[in-house]
Every structure is written in C-alpha cells, then in structure tokens.
Design an enzyme around this catalytic site. Sequence first.
Site, PDB file in Angstrom:
ATOM      1  N   GLY A   1      38.470  46.117  47.472  1.00  0.00           N
ATOM      2  CA  GLY A   1      37.271  46.248  46.666  1.00  0.00           C
ATOM      3  C   GLY A   1      36.752  44.987  46.012  1.00  0.00           C
ATOM      4  O   GLY A   1      35.785  45.057  45.259  1.00  0.00           O
TER       5      GLY A   1
ATOM      6  N   HIS B   1      35.314  35.273  43.235  1.00  0.00           N
ATOM      7  CA  HIS B   1      35.598  34.385  42.109  1.00  0.00           C
ATOM      8  C   HIS B   1      36.579  35.206  41.277  1.00  0.00           C
ATOM      9  O   HIS B   1      36.263  36.340  40.892  1.00  0.00           O
ATOM     10  CB  HIS B   1      34.302  34.117  41.338  1.00  0.00           C
ATOM     11  CG  HIS B   1      34.447  33.192  40.161  1.00  0.00           C
ATOM     12  ND1 HIS B   1      33.718  32.029  40.059  1.00  0.00           N
ATOM     13  CD2 HIS B   1      35.199  33.260  39.035  1.00  0.00           C
ATOM     14  CE1 HIS B   1      34.022  31.427  38.908  1.00  0.00           C
ATOM     15  NE2 HIS B   1      34.922  32.163  38.277  1.00  0.00           N
TER      16      HIS B   1
ATOM     17  N   HIS C   1      39.215  42.837  35.420  1.00  0.00           N
ATOM     18  CA  HIS C   1      38.466  43.947  34.849  1.00  0.00           C
ATOM     19  C   HIS C   1      39.278  44.475  33.675  1.00  0.00           C
ATOM     20  O   HIS C   1      40.471  44.773  33.832  1.00  0.00           O
ATOM     21  CB  HIS C   1      38.324  45.090  35.867  1.00  0.00           C
ATOM     22  CG  HIS C   1      37.544  44.748  37.085  1.00  0.00           C
ATOM     23  ND1 HIS C   1      36.243  45.153  37.272  1.00  0.00           N
ATOM     24  CD2 HIS C   1      37.883  44.054  38.200  1.00  0.00           C
ATOM     25  CE1 HIS C   1      35.815  44.731  38.446  1.00  0.00           C
ATOM     26  NE2 HIS C   1      36.795  44.056  39.030  1.00  0.00           N
TER      27      HIS C   1
ATOM     28  N   THR D   1      34.405  42.246  45.589  1.00  0.00           N
ATOM     29  CA  THR D   1      33.078  42.001  46.160  1.00  0.00           C
ATOM     30  C   THR D   1      32.516  40.643  45.755  1.00  0.00           C
ATOM     31  O   THR D   1      31.619  40.131  46.422  1.00  0.00           O
ATOM     32  CB  THR D   1      32.076  43.101  45.746  1.00  0.00           C
ATOM     33  OG1 THR D   1      32.012  43.162  44.327  1.00  0.00           O
ATOM     34  CG2 THR D   1      32.493  44.460  46.313  1.00  0.00           C
TER      35      THR D   1
ATOM     36  N   ASN E   1      41.352  42.558  41.606  1.00  0.00           N
ATOM     37  CA  ASN E   1      41.251  42.882  43.022  1.00  0.00           C
ATOM     38  C   ASN E   1      41.324  41.566  43.797  1.00  0.00           C
ATOM     39  O   ASN E   1      40.635  40.611  43.461  1.00  0.00           O
ATOM     40  CB  ASN E   1      39.930  43.590  43.337  1.00  0.00           C
ATOM     41  CG  ASN E   1      39.858  44.954  42.695  1.00  0.00           C
ATOM     42  OD1 ASN E   1      40.821  45.709  42.701  1.00  0.00           O
ATOM     43  ND2 ASN E   1      38.722  45.279  42.120  1.00  0.00           N
TER      44      ASN E   1
ATOM     45  N   ASP F   1      30.419  44.698  32.654  1.00  0.00           N
ATOM     46  CA  ASP F   1      30.152  45.000  34.058  1.00  0.00           C
ATOM     47  C   ASP F   1      28.815  45.736  34.157  1.00  0.00           C
ATOM     48  O   ASP F   1      28.512  46.591  33.316  1.00  0.00           O
ATOM     49  CB  ASP F   1      31.286  45.865  34.622  1.00  0.00           C
ATOM     50  CG  ASP F   1      31.254  45.955  36.128  1.00  0.00           C
ATOM     51  OD1 ASP F   1      30.312  46.586  36.673  1.00  0.00           O
ATOM     52  OD2 ASP F   1      32.156  45.411  36.776  1.00  0.00           O
TER      53      ASP F   1
ATOM     54  N   HIS G   1      38.586  37.319  38.833  1.00  0.00           N
ATOM     55  CA  HIS G   1      38.133  38.004  37.622  1.00  0.00           C
ATOM     56  C   HIS G   1      39.032  39.186  37.319  1.00  0.00           C
ATOM     57  O   HIS G   1      39.547  39.839  38.213  1.00  0.00           O
ATOM     58  CB  HIS G   1      36.671  38.451  37.741  1.00  0.00           C
ATOM     59  CG  HIS G   1      36.371  39.349  38.903  1.00  0.00           C
ATOM     60  ND1 HIS G   1      36.260  38.867  40.202  1.00  0.00           N
ATOM     61  CD2 HIS G   1      36.145  40.678  38.970  1.00  0.00           C
ATOM     62  CE1 HIS G   1      35.966  39.882  41.009  1.00  0.00           C
ATOM     63  NE2 HIS G   1      35.904  40.995  40.289  1.00  0.00           N
TER      64      HIS G   1
END
Length: 117
Positions: A96, A101, A105, A98, A90, A35, A103
């Site tokens: 949150g 696509h 974390h 943004t 998310n 990230d 993903h």
Amino acid sequence: MPGEPQDDCLFCKIAAGQIPATIVRETQTTVAFRDINPQAPTHVLVIPKAHYANAAELATAAPELAADVLRETQAVADEDKLDSYRIVFNTGAGVGQTVFHAHAHVLGGRGLTWPPG
C-alpha cells in the site's frame, strides 16, 4: 540520491512548502501533517524532510533521522491526547505504499483491530 529532495516527490514538495498541507508539527528534520484521506479520527503523517524511498532505506542510511521521525509520532499522539495509537510504515507498493518517501502514519482516536481492514 538518498537524502536529496526529489523534484517529482509529493512529500518533498510538502516539506519544502511548495504544496499546501495541514501541518501539525515541524522540526528541523521532520514535518507532520494530516492525511487527506484519514482512516481514523487522528491520521497524521510524519515524514523526514530528507528524501528516503521507504522506512528500510531511512533506517539503514540515516538511523538518527528515523529516530527523529519516531519521536515526532509520540509528539503528535501527545498533542492529540491519544492514550494509545498505531504507527504504520508501509514499505513497497505491494503493501500500500503510494508515495515513495518514507513516512509514518499515526492512527488513533478509535479502536483499531488487528489485522487492519
């Protein structure tokens, strides 16, 4: 259309190699990269190469691909020698997300309290 690359998607462009990223793992179906605004010593995003807007869409349309993403979160944690870690998906701008696509974390390397923040 779900699964098809989107011209305006940052993560589709990273998956295609059009935008640089610090890639830590890549499989036939996924890409994992650091990230750019890490929230923990290990903060890696694991994405499917196919475009799905969020985790719910991914799980519904391509459960086998969702499983690939989850398997790769473990591989990232193993490579970073994490005994414990958090996986966060998310789904929606209100929490949150943004980049739309799907993903995961992978966060670890320090104590993480719950709830986050």
